[in-house]
Design a protein around this motif. Structure first.
Motif, PDB file in Angstrom:
ATOM      1  N   UNK A  38       0.848  -1.191   0.000  1.00  0.00           N
ATOM      2  CA  UNK A  38       0.000   0.000   0.000  1.00  0.00           C
ATOM      3  C   UNK A  38       0.882   1.239   0.000  1.00  0.00           C
ATOM      4  N   UNK A  39       0.313   2.412  -0.313  1.00  0.00           N
ATOM      5  CA  UNK A  39       1.109   3.642  -0.278  1.00  0.00           C
ATOM      6  C   UNK A  39       1.732   3.873   1.098  1.00  0.00           C
ATOM      7  N   UNK A  40       2.954   4.337   1.108  1.00  0.00           N
ATOM      8  CA  UNK A  40       3.679   4.712   2.324  1.00  0.00           C
ATOM      9  C   UNK A  40       4.129   3.527   3.176  1.00  0.00           C
ATOM     10  N   UNK A  41       3.999   2.303   2.684  1.00  0.00           N
ATOM     11  CA  UNK A  41       4.409   1.169   3.512  1.00  0.00           C
ATOM     12  C   UNK A  41       5.922   1.186   3.745  1.00  0.00           C
ATOM     13  N   UNK A  42       6.678   1.646   2.746  1.00  0.00           N
ATOM     14  CA  UNK A  42       8.125   1.761   2.938  1.00  0.00           C
ATOM     15  C   UNK A  42       8.461   2.755   4.033  1.00  0.00           C
ATOM     16  N   UNK A  43       7.760   3.888   4.025  1.00  0.00           N
ATOM     17  CA  UNK A  43       7.970   4.886   5.078  1.00  0.00           C
ATOM     18  C   UNK A  43       7.608   4.320   6.446  1.00  0.00           C
ATOM     19  N   UNK A  44       6.498   3.584   6.504  1.00  0.00           N
ATOM     20  CA  UNK A  44       6.056   3.046   7.792  1.00  0.00           C
ATOM     21  C   UNK A  44       7.032   2.007   8.331  1.00  0.00           C
ATOM     22  N   UNK A  45       7.642   1.238   7.457  1.00  0.00           N
ATOM     23  CA  UNK A  45       8.670   0.295   7.905  1.00  0.00           C
ATOM     24  C   UNK A  45       9.881   1.050   8.452  1.00  0.00           C
ATOM     25  N   UNK A  46      10.248   2.132   7.783  1.00  0.00           N
ATOM     26  CA  UNK A  46      11.343   2.961   8.295  1.00  0.00           C
ATOM     27  C   UNK A  46      10.996   3.522   9.668  1.00  0.00           C
ATOM     28  N   UNK A  47       9.778   4.054   9.802  1.00  0.00           N
ATOM     29  CA  UNK A  47       9.381   4.660  11.074  1.00  0.00           C
ATOM     30  C   UNK A  47       9.294   3.626  12.196  1.00  0.00           C
ATOM     31  N   UNK A  48       8.995   2.390  11.848  1.00  0.00           N
ATOM     32  CA  UNK A  48       8.968   1.341  12.876  1.00  0.00           C
ATOM     33  C   UNK A  48      10.313   1.289  13.597  1.00  0.00           C
ATOM     34  N   UNK A  49      11.390   1.317  12.849  1.00  0.00           N
ATOM     35  CA  UNK A  49      12.723   1.275  13.456  1.00  0.00           C
ATOM     36  C   UNK A  49      13.107   2.640  14.031  1.00  0.00           C
ATOM     37  N   UNK A 118       3.641  18.709  14.354  1.00  0.00           N
ATOM     38  CA  UNK A 118       4.407  17.471  14.499  1.00  0.00           C
ATOM     39  C   UNK A 118       3.496  16.240  14.522  1.00  0.00           C
ATOM     40  N   UNK A 119       2.301  16.410  15.052  1.00  0.00           N
ATOM     41  CA  UNK A 119       1.394  15.265  15.202  1.00  0.00           C
ATOM     42  C   UNK A 119       0.665  14.929  13.905  1.00  0.00           C
ATOM     43  N   UNK A 120       0.584  15.897  12.991  1.00  0.00           N
ATOM     44  CA  UNK A 120      -0.171  15.687  11.748  1.00  0.00           C
ATOM     45  C   UNK A 120       0.350  14.495  10.957  1.00  0.00           C
ATOM     46  N   UNK A 121       1.635  14.232  11.031  1.00  0.00           N
ATOM     47  CA  UNK A 121       2.211  13.106  10.292  1.00  0.00           C
ATOM     48  C   UNK A 121       1.502  11.804  10.639  1.00  0.00           C
ATOM     49  N   UNK A 122       1.266  11.572  11.915  1.00  0.00           N
ATOM     50  CA  UNK A 122       0.622  10.321  12.318  1.00  0.00           C
ATOM     51  C   UNK A 122      -0.792  10.218  11.754  1.00  0.00           C
ATOM     52  N   UNK A 123      -1.470  11.346  11.646  1.00  0.00           N
ATOM     53  CA  UNK A 123      -2.848  11.338  11.157  1.00  0.00           C
ATOM     54  C   UNK A 123      -2.939  11.408   9.638  1.00  0.00           C
ATOM     55  N   UNK A 124      -1.814  11.468   8.974  1.00  0.00           N
ATOM     56  CA  UNK A 124      -1.843  11.532   7.509  1.00  0.00           C
ATOM     57  C   UNK A 124      -2.187  10.186   6.878  1.00  0.00           C
ATOM     58  N   UNK A 125      -2.125   9.116   7.651  1.00  0.00           N
ATOM     59  CA  UNK A 125      -2.404   7.779   7.108  1.00  0.00           C
ATOM     60  C   UNK A 125      -3.862   7.664   6.683  1.00  0.00           C
ATOM     61  N   UNK A 126      -4.077   7.270   5.442  1.00  0.00           N
ATOM     62  CA  UNK A 126      -5.435   7.088   4.924  1.00  0.00           C
ATOM     63  C   UNK A 126      -5.868   5.627   4.954  1.00  0.00           C
ATOM     64  N   UNK A 127      -4.968   4.768   5.335  1.00  0.00           N
ATOM     65  CA  UNK A 127      -5.288   3.353   5.556  1.00  0.00           C
ATOM     66  C   UNK A 127      -4.668   2.976   6.897  1.00  0.00           C
ATOM     67  N   UNK A 128      -5.471   2.473   7.813  1.00  0.00           N
ATOM     68  CA  UNK A 128      -4.993   2.169   9.158  1.00  0.00           C
ATOM     69  C   UNK A 128      -4.709   0.679   9.286  1.00  0.00           C
ATOM     70  N   UNK A 129      -3.488   0.368   9.683  1.00  0.00           N
ATOM     71  CA  UNK A 129      -3.129  -1.000  10.033  1.00  0.00           C
ATOM     72  C   UNK A 129      -2.031  -0.953  11.087  1.00  0.00           C
TER      73      UNK A 129
END
Length: 269
Positions: A38-49, A118-129
């Motif tokens: 899905x869109x941004x999954x690469x970014x989310x994997x980066x943010x996990x670490x 700063x918090x807007x980034x977390x709410x930018x996700x349009x698909x929640x998982x």
């Protein structure tokens, strides 16, 4: 360097474990159609670490200073009484105090324009998982965690006496596990339990794009939202997720956007 490598390896193992748990669940019981990519999954994997390593390192010094300052200011009698609590009572008290503190830190992140940048980034996700849990600016995470942990130390629940450092450790463990769970893309409902502990239905409404925004701030206990008038827990899930205002799609852009001259518009009630 060796410590960093070990931390990355440990996080990698946990990512595999989380994926083994949540990927099948999010396909069998998906709230919205689940996609392997899905869109941004690469970014989310980066943010996990990234958000697992950086905020923890940056929090060490401020929390140490808070502990020293508290020891000088807070009456010793208060801490002496707290240190006599049974371990289970100290843990429960610590979880509640931390959640109330983080509730207000989180709520202010929505109500103060500077913090919302700063918090807007977390709410930018349009698909929640479950992976969306880590999508956050490190300064946003530090702010909310400080709001949760400082009251714990002020009350003596995080000192080396009494229940000792087990309380902050359990707060961190419970908070981490709960955060992945409440972001999961599952349609499960839990009846009356949803009013006691946070669930996906509870937190998904916090990510609503248009309807009943700025609700459900608590990380663990929904009754805290009920206490402060921000609980919203209907029978249905929100129709869509995200925020109306665009957030950069690159990691570098997302990190520097809060410091840009033009503020990210805050969410209105």
């Amino acid at each position: 360097m060796q410590g960093f490598v070990i931390s990355v390896a440990r996080l990698s193992v946990w990512l595999v474990v989380l994926s083994i748990i949540f990927v099948p669940l999010e396909r069998l019981y998906a709230r919205t159609p689940a996609k392997w990519v899905r869109p941004q999954i690469g970014n989310d994997l980066f943010y996990y670490f990234f958000t697992s390593l950086v905020p923890a390192a940056l929090l060490a010094l401020p929390l140490a200073l808070v502990a020293k300052l508290v020891a000088l200011i807070v009456p010793a009698g208060l801490h002496a009484w707290v240190h006599q609590l049974p371990v289970w009572a100290a843990i429960v008290a610590g979880l509640v105090v931390a959640d109330i503190g983080s509730y207000w830190g989180h709520r202010l992140s929505h109500e103060w324009p500077l913090l919302w940048r700063f918090h807007a980034l977390h709410h930018s996700a349009e698909h929640i998982d479950y992976l969306v849990n880590g999508r956050a600016h490190p300064l946003d995470i530090i702010w909310v965690r400080m709001c949760g942990l400082v009251p714990v130390y002020i009350l003596g629940l995080g000192s080396t006496a009494g229940a000792g450092p087990i309380v902050p450790a359990i707060i961190a463990i419970v908070g981490t596990l709960a955060s992945f769970f409440v972001h999961a893309n599952v349609r499960w409902r839990f009846g009356v339990l949803e009013w006691l502990v946070a669930t996906p239905a509870f937190h998904h409404w916090h990510h609503s794009k248009h309807d009943h925004i700025n609700r459900n701030y608590a990380a663990t206990f929904p009754w805290i939202d009920a206490m402060f008038g921000t609980l919203y827990l209907p029978k249905q899930f929100p129709a869509d997720y995200g925020i109306p205002d665009p957030v950069p799609t690159t990691i570098v852009g997302q990190m520097i956007a809060p410091f840009a001259a033009a503020p990210v518009p805050e969410r209105t009630r």
